[in-house]
Design an enzyme around this catalytic site. Structure first.
Site, mmCIF file in Angstrom:
data_model
loop_
_atom_site.group_PDB
_atom_site.id
_atom_site.type_symbol
_atom_site.label_atom_id
_atom_site.label_comp_id
_atom_site.label_asym_id
_atom_site.label_seq_id
_atom_site.Cartn_x
_atom_site.Cartn_y
_atom_site.Cartn_z
ATOM 1 N N ASP A 138 15.197 -8.322 9.337
ATOM 2 C CA ASP A 138 16.164 -9.388 9.054
ATOM 3 C C ASP A 138 16.130 -9.679 7.552
ATOM 4 O O ASP A 138 15.501 -10.631 7.099
ATOM 5 C CB ASP A 138 15.804 -10.635 9.867
ATOM 6 C CG ASP A 138 16.820 -11.748 9.710
ATOM 7 O OD1 ASP A 138 17.999 -11.440 9.489
ATOM 8 O OD2 ASP A 138 16.428 -12.925 9.808
ATOM 9 N N GLU B 29 10.361 -7.901 12.297
ATOM 10 C CA GLU B 29 10.661 -8.478 13.601
ATOM 11 C C GLU B 29 10.778 -7.381 14.658
ATOM 12 O O GLU B 29 10.958 -6.204 14.346
ATOM 13 C CB GLU B 29 11.980 -9.261 13.582
ATOM 14 C CG GLU B 29 12.040 -10.364 12.534
ATOM 15 C CD GLU B 29 13.212 -11.312 12.743
ATOM 16 O OE1 GLU B 29 13.701 -11.399 13.895
ATOM 17 O OE2 GLU B 29 13.625 -11.957 11.770
ATOM 18 N N GLN C 73 19.208 -18.695 0.374
ATOM 19 C CA GLN C 73 18.762 -19.479 1.518
ATOM 20 C C GLN C 73 18.278 -20.865 1.092
ATOM 21 O O GLN C 73 18.569 -21.865 1.751
ATOM 22 C CB GLN C 73 17.642 -18.734 2.250
ATOM 23 C CG GLN C 73 17.159 -19.402 3.518
ATOM 24 C CD GLN C 73 16.114 -18.558 4.241
ATOM 25 O OE1 GLN C 73 15.721 -17.490 3.790
ATOM 26 N NE2 GLN C 73 15.661 -19.039 5.380
ATOM 27 N N THR D 59 21.374 -6.722 8.724
ATOM 28 C CA THR D 59 20.189 -6.709 9.576
ATOM 29 C C THR D 59 20.018 -5.285 10.087
ATOM 30 O O THR D 59 20.941 -4.729 10.681
ATOM 31 C CB THR D 59 20.335 -7.675 10.766
ATOM 32 O OG1 THR D 59 20.572 -8.997 10.277
ATOM 33 C CG2 THR D 59 19.090 -7.677 11.624
ATOM 34 N N ARG E 256 6.119 -27.887 2.976
ATOM 35 C CA ARG E 256 5.580 -29.119 3.576
ATOM 36 C C ARG E 256 4.085 -28.920 3.814
ATOM 37 O O ARG E 256 3.641 -28.744 4.956
ATOM 38 C CB ARG E 256 6.290 -29.441 4.905
ATOM 39 C CG ARG E 256 7.795 -29.641 4.789
ATOM 40 C CD ARG E 256 8.419 -29.886 6.169
ATOM 41 N NE ARG E 256 8.183 -28.763 7.064
ATOM 42 C CZ ARG E 256 8.910 -27.651 7.113
ATOM 43 N NH1 ARG E 256 9.949 -27.521 6.297
ATOM 44 N NH2 ARG E 256 8.630 -26.679 7.953
ATOM 45 N N LYS F 76 21.405 -14.563 5.247
ATOM 46 C CA LYS F 76 20.944 -13.682 6.322
ATOM 47 C C LYS F 76 22.037 -12.761 6.849
ATOM 48 O O LYS F 76 21.743 -11.721 7.439
ATOM 49 C CB LYS F 76 20.441 -14.528 7.498
ATOM 50 C CG LYS F 76 19.280 -15.449 7.171
ATOM 51 C CD LYS F 76 17.963 -14.741 7.302
ATOM 52 C CE LYS F 76 16.807 -15.727 7.291
ATOM 53 N NZ LYS F 76 15.521 -15.067 7.527
ATOM 54 N N GLU G 59 12.047 -9.037 6.543
ATOM 55 C CA GLU G 59 11.342 -9.752 7.593
ATOM 56 C C GLU G 59 11.025 -8.791 8.730
ATOM 57 O O GLU G 59 11.924 -8.138 9.272
ATOM 58 C CB GLU G 59 12.159 -10.947 8.107
ATOM 59 C CG GLU G 59 12.246 -12.079 7.089
ATOM 60 C CD GLU G 59 12.775 -13.377 7.665
ATOM 61 O OE1 GLU G 59 12.534 -14.428 7.063
ATOM 62 O OE2 GLU G 59 13.434 -13.323 8.731
ATOM 63 N N GLU H 113 5.788 -14.723 2.064
ATOM 64 C CA GLU H 113 4.414 -15.099 2.401
ATOM 65 C C GLU H 113 3.397 -14.379 1.525
ATOM 66 O O GLU H 113 2.438 -14.984 1.049
ATOM 67 C CB GLU H 113 4.152 -14.786 3.866
ATOM 68 C CG GLU H 113 5.027 -15.552 4.843
ATOM 69 C CD GLU H 113 4.987 -14.945 6.223
ATOM 70 O OE1 GLU H 113 4.057 -15.264 6.983
ATOM 71 O OE2 GLU H 113 5.886 -14.137 6.544
ATOM 72 N N THR I 16 10.108 -13.479 12.302
ATOM 73 C CA THR I 16 9.110 -12.724 11.551
ATOM 74 C C THR I 16 7.740 -12.836 12.219
ATOM 75 O O THR I 16 7.262 -13.933 12.499
ATOM 76 C CB THR I 16 9.030 -13.237 10.112
ATOM 77 O OG1 THR I 16 10.341 -13.219 9.543
ATOM 78 C CG2 THR I 16 8.114 -12.369 9.276
ATOM 79 N N ARG J 222 16.225 -15.114 -0.404
ATOM 80 C CA ARG J 222 15.510 -16.389 -0.375
ATOM 81 C C ARG J 222 16.110 -17.440 -1.301
ATOM 82 O O ARG J 222 16.048 -18.639 -1.001
ATOM 83 C CB ARG J 222 14.038 -16.155 -0.739
ATOM 84 C CG ARG J 222 13.295 -15.199 0.185
ATOM 85 C CD ARG J 222 13.272 -15.688 1.604
ATOM 86 N NE ARG J 222 12.429 -14.815 2.448
ATOM 87 C CZ ARG J 222 12.324 -14.931 3.748
ATOM 88 N NH1 ARG J 222 13.018 -15.848 4.404
ATOM 89 N NH2 ARG J 222 11.539 -14.117 4.440
ATOM 90 N N ASP K 53 18.706 -15.014 16.443
ATOM 91 C CA ASP K 53 17.418 -14.779 15.790
ATOM 92 C C ASP K 53 16.492 -15.958 16.071
ATOM 93 O O ASP K 53 16.805 -17.103 15.717
ATOM 94 C CB ASP K 53 17.613 -14.592 14.291
ATOM 95 C CG ASP K 53 16.390 -13.977 13.625
ATOM 96 O OD1 ASP K 53 15.622 -13.289 14.323
ATOM 97 O OD2 ASP K 53 16.208 -14.171 12.411
ATOM 98 N N HIS L 63 4.014 -17.036 10.738
ATOM 99 C CA HIS L 63 5.079 -17.051 9.743
ATOM 100 C C HIS L 63 5.603 -18.473 9.560
ATOM 101 O O HIS L 63 5.792 -18.938 8.425
ATOM 102 C CB HIS L 63 6.218 -16.128 10.171
ATOM 103 C CG HIS L 63 7.423 -16.184 9.287
ATOM 104 N ND1 HIS L 63 7.441 -15.659 8.015
ATOM 105 C CD2 HIS L 63 8.663 -16.713 9.495
ATOM 106 C CE1 HIS L 63 8.634 -15.852 7.477
ATOM 107 N NE2 HIS L 63 9.387 -16.499 8.349
#
Length: 431
Positions: A236, A204, A243, A260, A146, A256, A202, A377, A363, A240, A130, A137
């Site tokens: 995917d 993809e 994760q 999928t 960040r 993850k 996600e 998001e 994504t 969260r 992946d 994204h």
């Protein structure tokens, strides 16, 4: 439109079909009335049984070899043959299904209603990688954690990726069980164990690998396109909260690997050729490409213009007879790296790829509201709810929510094609 683009089929439902006109002809693996899996071709609302066409003696030469490889229980052998054989089969199929074909009476009995066919994974997947090629994204998620420096230093130098879990790839329509795992429980506290409360999707594209390479022999960027057998849609699914606790220092694991989802039809590079575009220019100040990732031809034609759509169908919507609601509209043009660059980078260290290996693009979000390919998001990390048309709100997925991915390719003077759907409905957590 040119002559090839204008061609019609004697299969009436193919003409004007949103996904499967004569110009598409994707391959997949299906069964009909029993558990016998075999290869088929999507044409309009029907599936053409390749084993039956072979038995009727309607293929010859290289096209016949490709059809024989594609007619089995998986497409691995077909993927391994490469672009020349794939093009030969495509050309033969277009001639057989063209409105002027003299073989119509022999082929009509070999069509099966798609609604009566059960679809399976197109190939046996040995390895699944992946990528993280959707730059918007990456920026959106990076800003959550960040704000002043959303992209890590390596992002614009190489196609970032991680190795996923091939054993839990599943075909569209398979239920998605909410995973359990360790959940963060506040600063300095021991984690909790239980079902994920922040389940996400996600958006993809999936990339099927064709001919592989020997260990120690990298695939050059200029040759990488011939190692791609086709594309599909890929969801995917991501937990969260699991994760957030597990991903440092080695990245996603249980968050993850539980499921999928893949759309069942493999759309060929040949069908996608009219929708190739120049790779979007890098913003001023971005670092130059390293030599092994830089090829003028790939920069001129290495991108694809595929419109991507996410719809959400909640349990309450189904109960009230409401249609699924679109929650995102994006495009593969938002990829920072081309598919060929992913292949070249994956193999530059000598890593071998095999027919039937699968890539996820990462994504694919756009820069604007309404173009985000994940709830993470859309809800700004679970802070601002997504408000649906019926008044429901979502921070993350709830029991009974069905996520539907769709894709369309459009261009002036060219017949549009699509990918079919990639569906998955969330059900209760594991026991």
């Amino acid at each position: 439109m040119n002559a090839a683009s204008c061609r019609l089929s004697w299969v009436e439902s193919a003409n004007g079909h949103p996904d499967f006109p004569l110009q598409n002809l994707p391959l997949g693996i299906f069964s009909h009335g029993d558990d016998r899996r075999r290869g088929g071709v999507a044409i309009g609302d029907w599936v053409l049984d390749l084993q039956a066409v072979l038995a009727a003696g309607l293929f010859a030469g290289l096209a016949g070899q490709a059809a024989e490889a594609a007619a089995g229980e998986s497409l691995n052998a077909y993927f391994a043959l490469g672009a020349d054989a794939h093009q030969a089969l495509r050309t033969a199929l277009m001639q057989l299904l063209d409105e002027a074909s003299p073989q119509r009476s022999r082929l009509e009995p070999l069509l099966l209603p798609m609604s009566q066919c059960r679809m399976h994974l197109p190939a046996r997947v040995g390895d699944y990688t992946d990528f993280y090629a959707g730059i918007h994204h990456a920026l959106n998620v990076g800003r959550l954690f960040r704000p002043d420096n959303p992209l890590l230093p390596n992002y614009k130098y190489l196609p970032v990726a991680y190795h996923g879990r091939a054993s839990t790839l599943c075909v569209s329509g398979t239920e998605v069980r909410r995973p359990c795992g360790q959940l963060p429980n506040g600063e300095g506290q021991a984690p909790l164990f239980g079902p994920s409360r922040r389940l996400d999707f996600e958006l993809e594209a999936g990339v099927w690998i064709g001919p592989g390479n020997a260990t120690g022999q990298p695939i050059a960027l200029a040759d990488a396109g011939r190692h791609i057998a086709g594309l599909c849609l890929l969801n995917d699914w991501s937990a969260r909260d699991i994760q957030a606790w597990e991903y440092q220092p080695l990245g996603p694991f249980l968050s993850k690997s539980f499921t999928t989802s893949l759309s069942p039809w493999v759309v060929s590079p040949q069908a996608l050729e009219p929708f190739r575009r120049p790779q979007p220019s890098r913003p001023e100040g971005d670092p130059p490409l390293l030599a092994y990732l830089d090829d003028p031809a790939d920069q001129r034609t290495g991108a694809l213009d595929i419109e991507l759509e996410v719809l959400l169908h909640t349990e309450r919507m189904r109960r009230d007879g409401l249609a699924a609601q679109r929650v995102a509209l994006s495009n593969t043009l938002y990829m920072y790296w081309t598919l060929a660059q992913m292949v070249a980078h994956h193999t530059v260290n000598g890593c071998s790829l095999r027919p039937g290996d699968l890539f996820g693009t990462g994504t694919l979000s756009g820069p604007q509201v309404g173009q985000h390919g994940s709830l993470l998001e859309m809800t700004q990390g679970g802070k601002v709810p997504l408000v649906l048309g019926n008044g429901e709100q979502r921070l993350f997925l709830e029991h009974g929510d069905e996520v539907i991915l769709r894709a369309r390719c459009r261009a002036p003077g060219v017949v549009s094609i699509g990918f079919g759907e990639c569906r998955g409905r969330v059900v209760d957590s594991l026991p």
